[in-house]
Design a protein around this motif. Structure first.
Motif, PDB file in Angstrom:
ATOM      1  N   VAL A  85     -49.951 -43.040 113.331  1.00  0.00           N
ATOM      2  CA  VAL A  85     -50.662 -42.896 114.589  1.00  0.00           C
ATOM      3  C   VAL A  85     -50.742 -41.428 115.009  1.00  0.00           C
ATOM      4  N   VAL A  86     -51.864 -41.065 115.628  1.00  0.00           N
ATOM      5  CA  VAL A  86     -52.006 -39.749 116.252  1.00  0.00           C
ATOM      6  C   VAL A  86     -52.514 -39.985 117.674  1.00  0.00           C
ATOM      7  N   PHE A  87     -51.763 -39.520 118.661  1.00  0.00           N
ATOM      8  CA  PHE A  87     -52.188 -39.659 120.048  1.00  0.00           C
ATOM      9  C   PHE A  87     -52.912 -38.398 120.495  1.00  0.00           C
ATOM     10  N   GLN A  88     -53.522 -38.493 121.675  1.00  0.00           N
ATOM     11  CA  GLN A  88     -54.205 -37.303 122.197  1.00  0.00           C
ATOM     12  C   GLN A  88     -53.199 -36.194 122.502  1.00  0.00           C
ATOM     13  N   ARG A  89     -52.043 -36.593 123.056  1.00  0.00           N
ATOM     14  CA  ARG A  89     -50.993 -35.624 123.372  1.00  0.00           C
ATOM     15  C   ARG A  89     -49.658 -36.183 122.909  1.00  0.00           C
ATOM     16  N   TYR A  90     -48.641 -35.344 122.909  1.00  0.00           N
ATOM     17  CA  TYR A  90     -47.270 -35.768 122.598  1.00  0.00           C
ATOM     18  C   TYR A  90     -47.156 -36.457 121.240  1.00  0.00           C
ATOM     19  N   SER A  91     -47.878 -35.932 120.250  1.00  0.00           N
ATOM     20  CA  SER A  91     -47.774 -36.566 118.945  1.00  0.00           C
ATOM     21  C   SER A  91     -46.736 -35.886 118.068  1.00  0.00           C
ATOM     22  N   VAL A  92     -46.375 -34.649 118.399  1.00  0.00           N
ATOM     23  CA  VAL A  92     -45.442 -33.924 117.541  1.00  0.00           C
ATOM     24  C   VAL A  92     -44.160 -33.628 118.321  1.00  0.00           C
ATOM     25  N   PHE A  93     -43.087 -33.391 117.572  1.00  0.00           N
ATOM     26  CA  PHE A  93     -41.785 -33.216 118.205  1.00  0.00           C
ATOM     27  C   PHE A  93     -41.563 -31.748 118.566  1.00  0.00           C
ATOM     28  N   PRO A  94     -41.387 -31.452 119.848  1.00  0.00           N
ATOM     29  CA  PRO A  94     -41.346 -30.049 120.282  1.00  0.00           C
ATOM     30  C   PRO A  94     -40.109 -29.299 119.787  1.00  0.00           C
ATOM     31  N   HIS A  95     -39.043 -30.052 119.425  1.00  0.00           N
ATOM     32  CA  HIS A  95     -37.804 -29.371 119.051  1.00  0.00           C
ATOM     33  C   HIS A  95     -37.714 -29.101 117.563  1.00  0.00           C
ATOM     34  N   LEU A  96     -38.724 -29.500 116.801  1.00  0.00           N
ATOM     35  CA  LEU A  96     -38.690 -29.264 115.352  1.00  0.00           C
ATOM     36  C   LEU A  96     -39.783 -28.273 114.963  1.00  0.00           C
ATOM     37  N   SER A  97     -39.507 -27.469 113.929  1.00  0.00           N
ATOM     38  CA  SER A  97     -40.524 -26.558 113.426  1.00  0.00           C
ATOM     39  C   SER A  97     -41.635 -27.383 112.779  1.00  0.00           C
ATOM     40  N   VAL A  98     -42.755 -26.723 112.503  1.00  0.00           N
ATOM     41  CA  VAL A  98     -43.891 -27.397 111.879  1.00  0.00           C
ATOM     42  C   VAL A  98     -43.460 -28.098 110.595  1.00  0.00           C
ATOM     43  N   LEU A  99     -42.707 -27.373 109.759  1.00  0.00           N
ATOM     44  CA  LEU A  99     -42.275 -27.949 108.486  1.00  0.00           C
ATOM     45  C   LEU A  99     -41.369 -29.159 108.711  1.00  0.00           C
ATOM     46  N   ASP A 100     -40.419 -29.038 109.633  1.00  0.00           N
ATOM     47  CA  ASP A 100     -39.490 -30.144 109.881  1.00  0.00           C
ATOM     48  C   ASP A 100     -40.188 -31.343 110.506  1.00  0.00           C
ATOM     49  N   ASN A 101     -41.231 -31.089 111.307  1.00  0.00           N
ATOM     50  CA  ASN A 101     -41.991 -32.184 111.887  1.00  0.00           C
ATOM     51  C   ASN A 101     -42.553 -33.090 110.800  1.00  0.00           C
TER      52      ASN A 101
END
Lengths: 273, 271
Positions: A85-101
């Motif tokens: 799933v991809v939401f409009q907002r809040y789809s990624v974890f703010p506390h992880l780097s791009v790679l860790d996400n």
């Protein structure tokens, strides 16, 4: 499409699905079959149950009546790895780097106690994640945090995060709704490219009709065919148009036999008054 | 120019920051000098010379009876109690807050309980603590724990509820079970908030510590202040109060630096 269950037909079957909250009917009598690899766009006015239908497909909510079958089996009643799933907002974890996400999706299913991989398997996961990020054009930002990315880049990250799970179905809830028109064009190209490559089954909710028609292989129009002014919640929305756009054959097909559909969406408001 | 549109320059800001402190100090020194001139044995507003003599006596001269350096002994005892209490409260508050804020089945019984417990005035149950845990270290640490755990738990529960549901769903589509979801998503997002909450409850923690020490103790900063009160030894009390203030400020500053060092994503993520 080769692994269809004999006789039962389509990859996803929606059978007489209703959704209501208390007296408020949101969706009524939804019936449809979706083939594997279809790119369905869900369009319609606000409050017409597009996002509700997506939540039913996701397993975030259960239908009040009827059932949805995935490959002949009832859908799991909670979100799982079969549906990304991809939401409009809040789809990624703010506390992880791009790679860790992205690597997180490889770590979680394999580490039910620690939630993280160690040593070599961790390096492998990060290697795979890097390749996925390369595909969505984020390989220059591996160590950044999501807050340091633009809106478009955050959605690229969210898509990479979903695709690394190799889900059978990808659900997109207005994923580009908050982006600039130019960025949106790039995202469309990226999404179509990934869809052609993976042959995923995609459901995408959008407010933007042209987006729905340019991206989808099938457009589902949600609307309320009947409205009772004295009881606005009495009737729910249905799929009033189900338009197949395969191979350039853009033939509109009415979803069911309600005469109201043929009479056009503008007259529907007076039905049932 | 309207007042609302005027801001101090960089140097002006520093001068304005120092100004109130300097004024208070000048006011004190003037009154102190005035009283000492009338009566050299006045104890109420000691001069800096008298205060530094008291510090010299307590911090750098061994006590005649025990041979201890009382100032440092008091500081070590108090910091140990405070640190133990804060650490236990932080762990307990985090566990309760995460359980109540993340899992509805745990939140249903825990949340009302924590709310009610946080309304119990901790100092009112201090006698109970002395009866139950005795007059030793345990009752003093327990007062701090009981006083601030419910506050931390309520705050963290609220923050856990504020984590967007989209993130919890996303984590499930990435294969998380309840435990790993808490471990990799909820806990890391709450840790910076825990440090911020700790800074906010630091004042209460000191209050409970000094209250407990004042009533039943044989050492500690609070004990010393209440002991020398009998002799109206303001030359000891004032340096002790200044020292406690400095310690509290230093702990606040360190927690702030720690938050920024450990959770660099936190500042940007709030935007």
């Amino acid at each position: 499409m080769s692994d269809k269950k004999g006789g039962t037909g389509a990859f996803i079957q929606v059978k007489n699905v209703w959704k209501q909250y208390g007296d408020q009917v949101v969706l009524e009598r939804l019936n449809m079959n979706i083939a594997e690899g279809e790119f369905c766009t869900l369009v319609g006015a606000s409050g017409c149950g597009k996002s509700t239908f997506l939540r039913l497909l996701l397993g975030q909510e259960a239908p009040s009546r009827g059932e949805i079958l995935l490959d002949g089996q009832p859908l799991a009643a909670e979100p799982d790895v079969s549906r990304g799933v991809v939401f409009q907002r809040y789809s990624v974890f703010p506390h992880l780097s791009v790679l860790d996400n992205v690597a997180l999706g490889l770590e979680l299913p394999r580490a039910p106690f620690l939630g993280r991989l160690l040593g070599r398997s961790k390096r492998d996961a990060r290697e795979q994640a890097t390749q996925m990020l390369h595909k969505v054009g984020l390989d220059h930002a591996l160590d950044k945090y999501p807050a340091q990315l633009s809106g478009g880049m955050q959605q690229r990250l969210a898509i990479a995060q979903a695709l690394i799970m190799k889900p059978r179905v990808l659900l997109l809830d207005e994923p580009f709704g908050a982006l600039d028109p130019g960025i949106r064009k790039d995202m469309h190209a990226l999404l179509l490219e990934l869809w052609r490559e993976t042959r995923l089954t995609v459901f995408m909710v959008t407010h933007d009709l042209s987006e729905g028609f340019s991206l989808g292989s099938r457009v589902l129009v949600f609307d309320k065919p009947r409205i009772d002014p004295h009881a606005p919640g009495a009737y729910g929305a249905r799929v009033t148009y189900d338009i197949s756009l395969h191979d350039g054959h853009r033939t509109p097909v009415a979803a069911d036999s309600l005469p109201a559909d043929l009479a056009g969406p503008f007259q529907t408001a007076y039905q049932g008054a | 120019m309207r007042l609302i549109n005027r801001s101090p320059s960089r140097g002006g800001r520093l001068a304005l920051a120092i100004l109130p402190f300097a004024l208070l100090l000048a006011l004190y020194l003037a009154h102190s000098a005035q009283r000492l001139e009338l009566n050299p044995n006045d104890k109420l507003l000691p001069s800096f010379g008298q205060m530094s003599a008291a510090v010299e006596r307590l911090a750098f001269t061994p006590d005649e009876r025990s041979g201890d350096y009382l100032f440092w002994l008091d500081t070590a005892s108090s910091l140990k109690r405070l640190g133990t209490g804060l650490a236990i409260a932080a762990v307990a508050g985090l566990c309760l807050g995460v359980a109540a804020g993340t899992l509805p089945l745990f939140g249903a019984p825990l949340s009302p309980l924590i709310t009610v417990l946080s309304m119990v005035p901790p100092l009112a149950i201090l006698p109970i603590l002395f009866i139950v845990f005795g007059l030793g270290e345990l009752s003093k640490v327990m007062l701090i724990v009981i006083g601030i755990t419910p506050i931390l738990a309520r705050d963290l529960e609220q923050r856990a509820r504020e984590i967007p549901p989209e993130l919890l769903i996303k984590a499930q589509t990435l294969g998380a079970n309840t435990w790993t979801l808490i471990l990799r998503l909820v806990l890391p997002q709450l840790m910076p908030r825990l440090l911020i909450s700790l800074r906010l409850v630091m004042g209460s923690a000191w209050l409970f510590l000094i209250a407990a020490e004042a009533i039943a103790s044989t050492d500690g900063l609070g004990y010393r202040i209440f002991l020398v009160r009998r002799y109206m030894a303001m030359d000891v009390i004032l340096p002790y109060v200044a020292w406690i203030t400095l310690l509290a400020w230093a702990m606040d500053y360190l927690l702030w630096r720690l938050t920024r060092l450990l959770f660099p994503w936190h500042e940007g993520a709030k935007a």
